[in-house]
Structures are given as C-alpha cells and as structure tokens.
Design a protein around this motif. Structure first.
Motif, PDB file in Angstrom:
ATOM      1  N   SER A 385      68.202 113.729   8.371  1.00 28.47           N
ATOM      2  CA  SER A 385      67.562 114.958   7.884  1.00 28.47           C
ATOM      3  C   SER A 385      68.061 115.385   6.511  1.00 28.47           C
ATOM      4  N   ALA A 386      68.962 114.607   5.890  1.00 21.83           N
ATOM      5  CA  ALA A 386      69.495 114.980   4.579  1.00 21.83           C
ATOM      6  C   ALA A 386      68.456 114.742   3.494  1.00 21.83           C
ATOM      7  N   GLU A 387      68.530 115.535   2.446  1.00 19.31           N
ATOM      8  CA  GLU A 387      67.584 115.430   1.337  1.00 19.31           C
ATOM      9  C   GLU A 387      68.196 114.615   0.204  1.00 19.31           C
ATOM     10  N   GLY A 388      67.324 114.106  -0.672  1.00 19.79           N
ATOM     11  CA  GLY A 388      67.775 113.400  -1.863  1.00 19.79           C
ATOM     12  C   GLY A 388      68.409 112.063  -1.555  1.00 19.79           C
ATOM     13  N   THR A 389      69.452 111.733  -2.319  1.00 20.88           N
ATOM     14  CA  THR A 389      70.107 110.426  -2.176  1.00 20.88           C
ATOM     15  C   THR A 389      70.808 110.274  -0.827  1.00 20.88           C
ATOM     16  N   GLY A 390      71.213 111.405  -0.204  1.00 21.61           N
ATOM     17  CA  GLY A 390      71.855 111.329   1.103  1.00 21.61           C
ATOM     18  C   GLY A 390      70.923 110.789   2.166  1.00 21.61           C
ATOM     19  N   GLY A 391      69.651 111.222   2.153  1.00 22.50           N
ATOM     20  CA  GLY A 391      68.671 110.717   3.108  1.00 22.50           C
ATOM     21  C   GLY A 391      68.260 109.291   2.807  1.00 22.50           C
ATOM     22  N   GLU A 392      68.143 108.946   1.515  1.00 20.60           N
ATOM     23  CA  GLU A 392      67.769 107.583   1.136  1.00 20.60           C
ATOM     24  C   GLU A 392      68.847 106.579   1.541  1.00 20.60           C
ATOM     25  N   HIS A 393      70.103 106.943   1.294  1.00 18.73           N
ATOM     26  CA  HIS A 393      71.206 106.060   1.660  1.00 18.73           C
ATOM     27  C   HIS A 393      71.241 105.834   3.172  1.00 18.73           C
ATOM     28  N   TRP A 394      71.028 106.876   3.929  1.00 21.23           N
ATOM     29  CA  TRP A 394      71.049 106.774   5.393  1.00 21.23           C
ATOM     30  C   TRP A 394      69.901 105.905   5.902  1.00 21.23           C
ATOM     31  N   LYS A 395      68.754 106.028   5.262  1.00 25.31           N
ATOM     32  CA  LYS A 395      67.592 105.228   5.663  1.00 25.31           C
ATOM     33  C   LYS A 395      67.838 103.741   5.411  1.00 25.31           C
ATOM     34  N   GLU A 396      68.513 103.415   4.319  1.00 25.62           N
ATOM     35  CA  GLU A 396      68.788 102.011   3.982  1.00 25.62           C
ATOM     36  C   GLU A 396      69.744 101.369   4.982  1.00 25.62           C
ATOM     37  N   ILE A 397      70.794 102.083   5.384  1.00 30.31           N
ATOM     38  CA  ILE A 397      71.747 101.467   6.319  1.00 30.31           C
ATOM     39  C   ILE A 397      71.130 101.299   7.700  1.00 30.31           C
ATOM     40  N   CYS A 398      70.146 102.154   8.036  1.00 29.35           N
ATOM     41  CA  CYS A 398      69.452 101.986   9.322  1.00 29.35           C
ATOM     42  C   CYS A 398      68.515 100.771   9.283  1.00 29.35           C
ATOM     43  N   GLU A 399      67.878 100.536   8.128  1.00 29.92           N
ATOM     44  CA  GLU A 399      66.948  99.417   7.998  1.00 29.92           C
ATOM     45  C   GLU A 399      67.670  98.087   7.819  1.00 29.92           C
ATOM     46  N   TYR A 400      68.844  98.105   7.228  1.00 28.10           N
ATOM     47  CA  TYR A 400      69.592  96.871   6.975  1.00 28.10           C
ATOM     48  C   TYR A 400      70.981  96.958   7.614  1.00 28.10           C
ATOM     49  N   PRO A 401      71.061  96.797   8.932  1.00 22.68           N
ATOM     50  CA  PRO A 401      72.381  96.826   9.591  1.00 22.68           C
ATOM     51  C   PRO A 401      73.226  95.620   9.167  1.00 22.68           C
ATOM     52  N   ARG A 402      74.544  95.774   9.357  1.00 20.43           N
ATOM     53  CA  ARG A 402      75.537  94.763   8.999  1.00 20.43           C
ATOM     54  C   ARG A 402      75.594  94.494   7.503  1.00 20.43           C
ATOM     55  N   ARG A 403      74.994  95.367   6.685  1.00 24.34           N
ATOM     56  CA  ARG A 403      75.065  95.215   5.238  1.00 24.34           C
ATOM     57  C   ARG A 403      75.779  96.428   4.644  1.00 24.34           C
ATOM     58  N   GLN A 404      76.776  96.155   3.788  1.00 18.50           N
ATOM     59  CA  GLN A 404      77.527  97.243   3.149  1.00 18.50           C
ATOM     60  C   GLN A 404      76.740  97.727   1.936  1.00 18.50           C
ATOM     61  N   ILE A 405      76.348  99.002   1.953  1.00 18.37           N
ATOM     62  CA  ILE A 405      75.521  99.572   0.889  1.00 18.37           C
ATOM     63  C   ILE A 405      76.273 100.749   0.274  1.00 18.37           C
ATOM     64  N   ALA A 406      76.461 100.703  -1.054  1.00 16.57           N
ATOM     65  CA  ALA A 406      77.207 101.736  -1.782  1.00 16.57           C
ATOM     66  C   ALA A 406      76.285 102.486  -2.730  1.00 16.57           C
ATOM     67  N   LYS A 407      76.485 103.796  -2.836  1.00 18.20           N
ATOM     68  CA  LYS A 407      75.681 104.640  -3.723  1.00 18.20           C
ATOM     69  C   LYS A 407      76.515 105.801  -4.251  1.00 18.20           C
ATOM     70  N   TRP A 408      76.185 106.247  -5.486  1.00 20.25           N
ATOM     71  CA  TRP A 408      76.737 107.470  -6.036  1.00 20.25           C
ATOM     72  C   TRP A 408      75.918 108.664  -5.554  1.00 20.25           C
ATOM     73  N   HIS A 409      76.592 109.747  -5.237  1.00 19.70           N
ATOM     74  CA  HIS A 409      75.908 110.961  -4.776  1.00 19.70           C
ATOM     75  C   HIS A 409      76.455 112.169  -5.538  1.00 19.70           C
ATOM     76  N   MET A 410      75.561 113.085  -5.892  1.00 15.76           N
ATOM     77  CA  MET A 410      75.965 114.335  -6.514  1.00 15.76           C
ATOM     78  C   MET A 410      76.487 115.284  -5.440  1.00 15.76           C
ATOM     79  N   LEU A 411      77.602 115.941  -5.736  1.00 12.33           N
ATOM     80  CA  LEU A 411      78.181 116.893  -4.798  1.00 12.33           C
ATOM     81  C   LEU A 411      77.518 118.256  -4.940  1.00 12.33           C
ATOM     82  N   CYS A 412      77.362 118.944  -3.827  1.00 13.09           N
ATOM     83  CA  CYS A 412      76.797 120.295  -3.815  1.00 13.09           C
ATOM     84  C   CYS A 412      77.933 121.326  -3.744  1.00 13.09           C
ATOM     85  N   ASP A 413      77.573 122.599  -3.835  1.00 14.53           N
ATOM     86  CA  ASP A 413      78.564 123.667  -3.755  1.00 14.53           C
ATOM     87  C   ASP A 413      79.263 123.636  -2.418  1.00 14.53           C
TER      88      ASP A 413
END
Length: 414
Positions: A385-413
């Motif tokens: 349910s996360a928005e932005g890059t947080g939701g995209e990153h989560w979707k990728e690890i669900c679609e490609y299990p056993r694969r290490q996926i790294a991403k930069w994320h902007m921090l919120c307040d």
C-alpha cells in the motif's frame, strides 16, 4: 655436581633481576599516571562547590566547612536567595520567594564596579528601558534570558561553566500557566560533553546555580568550541517541550582574566525544514521457499543537520509489520558525525504468512543523542500500500523472488 650448582646460582640471579625490573617498571607507570591530567572528564557540582578528581576520596571536600557555613549564614542578608539543601521540599525544590528578588547568590553579591568591568555581557540600563517599553505582542515572542558564567582554571586545566538562572520563561503548561524547566548543555563541535541540570517544578524564573567542570580541555582549544544550551520543560506524560536555545561561540571570549559573567536572550529552536530529509539505499530479497525477507541497509546520503553542530550521528531502525502490528525490530550501528553514512548491515526476517500482502516494513533514520531522546531524521515505508518508490520496490521483489533488488528512496518527515 658443579653444573647443577652453577645453573641454580644463575637461575637465582635471573629471578632476582626479573623481579626488580618488574617492580621498577610498575613504579615508573604509577608516577607517570599520578602526574597526568585525566582527559575529558567533568564534575557536576551543586551550590558552586568545586570538586576535583584528586579530592574525591575525601568526604569533607563535598561540602563546605561548618565554620564557613555559619559565617556565610550570619553574613547573608535576609532577602537574598540562599540555596540550602536542607530547606528543599519533597520534590527537591526550594521554597518560593518573591519573584522580583529571585536571582542567584553570585548576582546579588556583585559590586557595581564588577558590573562596570563586565559591561559588554551584562544588562545595560538602555536595554532595560527597551524591555519595559515592549508592546504586548513583542512580550509574547520573548522566551526569557539565560544567565551563566564561564571560567578557566589553569592550575587544574579545567573549563568551568556555571548555569546560574533563567528569567522570564514562557508558560508551557496552559492549565497551570507555568513550566517545569531544565537545561541541557552540549560542547560543540565534537559533542563529547553532554550534561543537563535538574528539573525545577512550576517556575518561570528557575535558579539552578549548577556548576559543570570539564577536565582535559587545553586552553588553546577553548576558542574553537561552542556552547549550546537547550532550555526545555519537563512533561511526565509526553515528550518534553522545547522552550528555546542559546548558542555561544567561544571565539574571541577571553577567559584569562578570571570568571566572566554573561547573559543571553533565549531564541527559538532552529527547526529543520520539512523538505530535504535525505535518501536511503535499501536492498530487499524475498525467499518464497523459506518464507523469509532479507533486508540490507546499505547507505544514507544528504541527511540534514539535526542540531547546531551541522552533523548527525545517524543510525537506522527497521520495524517489520504484519497487518499493522509490529512483529520484529532491528537496528544498525551508529555512524558518527556524517551526513553520508555507509551501513552495509543485513537483517533476515521470518514472514508469519504466505506471501507479502499483509507485510510492510518501516525504516526510521534517527540521530543518536546520549543526553536525550534520539530524534527522528526521516522515515520510509515499504509495502503493497506504499506510494511512490516504496510501492514500486515492493512490487518488484514480489514479482521476482530470490533476486536481490536495491533502490534509493527519499525519506519523509519523521
């Protein structure tokens, strides 16, 4: 028969030589330690009584002599404030006196000549007139005045700070229209020394009169230091309220002539802007066969300053949630004085359900502060349910299990 005798004689001489050499080395170390000044130590003193490390074994040094106390009591005027430990109430506070005359003993005992010598740092008559002529709106913005003294003891190689009192603090409790103030002090930029005073209950003019003595600071380094006073109001049921702060650069302040009395207006805390929380590099891998989630906290960059020193001591706290309930938590090590931290720490979480639909993970970047509660620099949430890059990153690890996926994320307040 002669050979064992010779061997025994040489062994005895060797043993005597070894014991004497060991005793000589121990004596040399003991003498060198006794002559060495203990580095980076401080002693907290109430009522202005100086306590040095070499005198801590003597109990008589903790209090004044009985004869000197009787002389001081007889010579002290009735209307002055006398900090007597025996007259405290159950909360450790002193009985109330008239607010007009409330001040520290050192300020009351000063002569007009002494104030003339310290005219730069004392309150001038012109400033008093300007204060009395302030409008009601300006008075509301006033956060009070902090009174303190600075001194350097060349004999002990000690830097002495005496927090005397604060006057005219705003009321942080709307119901009782008062505050429970205390002061935290930090020596910048290294933040090696963090101390705080005791809490004084229900007062807007607290008289602390607490002395902090810091050992092992050479006089040549005093000019490079900065004192940061944070004035707070204690709150039993929530986070303590920040009243304001005072920042004192010691560059240009001459302490060779003796104790220097100073007073500064308390200003609003330098609140960080909401934009620009920094970024966090996270690597995730979901193992569907073992139903585990591997999280690697790699780096953080462009972190904002969390205090006036300009540098933070960041670390990352990782919380795993299942259906909005926290089921596991981890944290990284603290990285000292850097806005661009490299962590490279791996954590493995067991997932209690099949799949990652009800799972979310939260990253809190905090600034480590030994003297108070750690402040949140930024926050990041990854999940379905996360928005932005947080939701995209989560979707990728669900679609490609056993694969290490790294991403930069902007921090919120935080």
């Amino acid at each position: 028969d002669e050979i064992p005798t010779v061997v025994g004689i040489f062994s005895a001489f060797g043993l005597v030589f070894s014991v004497s050499l060991f005793a000589w080395i121990c004596c040399q170390r003991k003498s060198s330690k006794s002559n060495k000044t203990p580095p980076y130590k401080f002693v907290h003193v109430l009522k202005g009584v100086d306590i040095y490390p070499e005198n801590l074994n003597s109990k008589k040094k903790f209090g004044a002599d009985d004869k000197s106390e009787t002389k001081n009591k007889s010579a002290m005027p009735k209307n002055s404030l006398h900090l007597d430990l025996e007259k405290r109430d159950l909360n450790g506070n002193f009985p109330k006196t008239t607010p007009k005359n409330q001040s520290s003993p050192d300020l009351d005992n000063l002569s007009p000549k002494h104030f003339a010598e310290r005219k730069k740092d004392s309150v001038s008559p012109d400033s008093l007139k300007s204060i009395t002529s302030l409008s009601s709106e300006d008075k509301q913005d006033k956060l009070g005045t902090l009174f303190f003294s600075l001194e350097y003891n060349f004999e002990k190689k000690a830097f002495v700070v005496n927090i005397k009192e604060a006057r005219g603090l705003p009321a942080m409790d709307e119901q009782s229209m008062t505050s429970d103030p205390y002061i935290k002090m930090t020596i910048l930029p290294e933040k090696k020394h963090k101390v705080k005073t005791r809490v004084l209950r229900k007062t807007l003019d607290p008289a602390f009169d607490e002395t902090f003595t810091f050992y092992g600071i050479p006089y040549t380094q005093i000019q490079d230091l900065t004192l940061h006073f944070m004035i707070l109001s204690f709150d039993r049921f929530s986070r303590d309220d920040v009243i304001g702060e005072v920042l004192i650069p010691l560059a240009g302040i001459e302490l060779s002539e003796g104790r220097l009395l100073m007073d500064r207006e308390i200003i609003k805390r330098n609140v960080r802007k909401s934009s620009g929380r920094g970024e966090l590099l996270i690597s995730l891998c979901y193992q569907s066969t073992t139903n585990t989630l591997t999280v690697v906290v790699l780096k953080a960059r462009h972190l904002p300053k969390s205090d006036v020193s300009g540098l933070s001591d960041p670390y990352v706290k990782v919380n795993l949630y299942h259906a909005k309930k926290r089921i596991s938590k981890k944290k990284t090590h603290v990285k000292k004085c850097t806005p661009n931290a490299v962590f490279n720490e791996l954590f493995v979480f067991d997932i209690p359900c099949e799949g990652l639909d009800d799972i979310s993970i939260e990253f809190l970047v905090l600034d480590s502060d030994r003297g108070s509660r750690n402040e949140v620099i930024g926050r990041l949430t990854l999940g379905s349910s996360a928005e932005g890059t947080g939701g995209e990153h989560w979707k990728e690890i669900c679609e490609y299990p056993r694969r290490q996926i790294a991403k930069w994320h902007m921090l919120c307040d935080g």
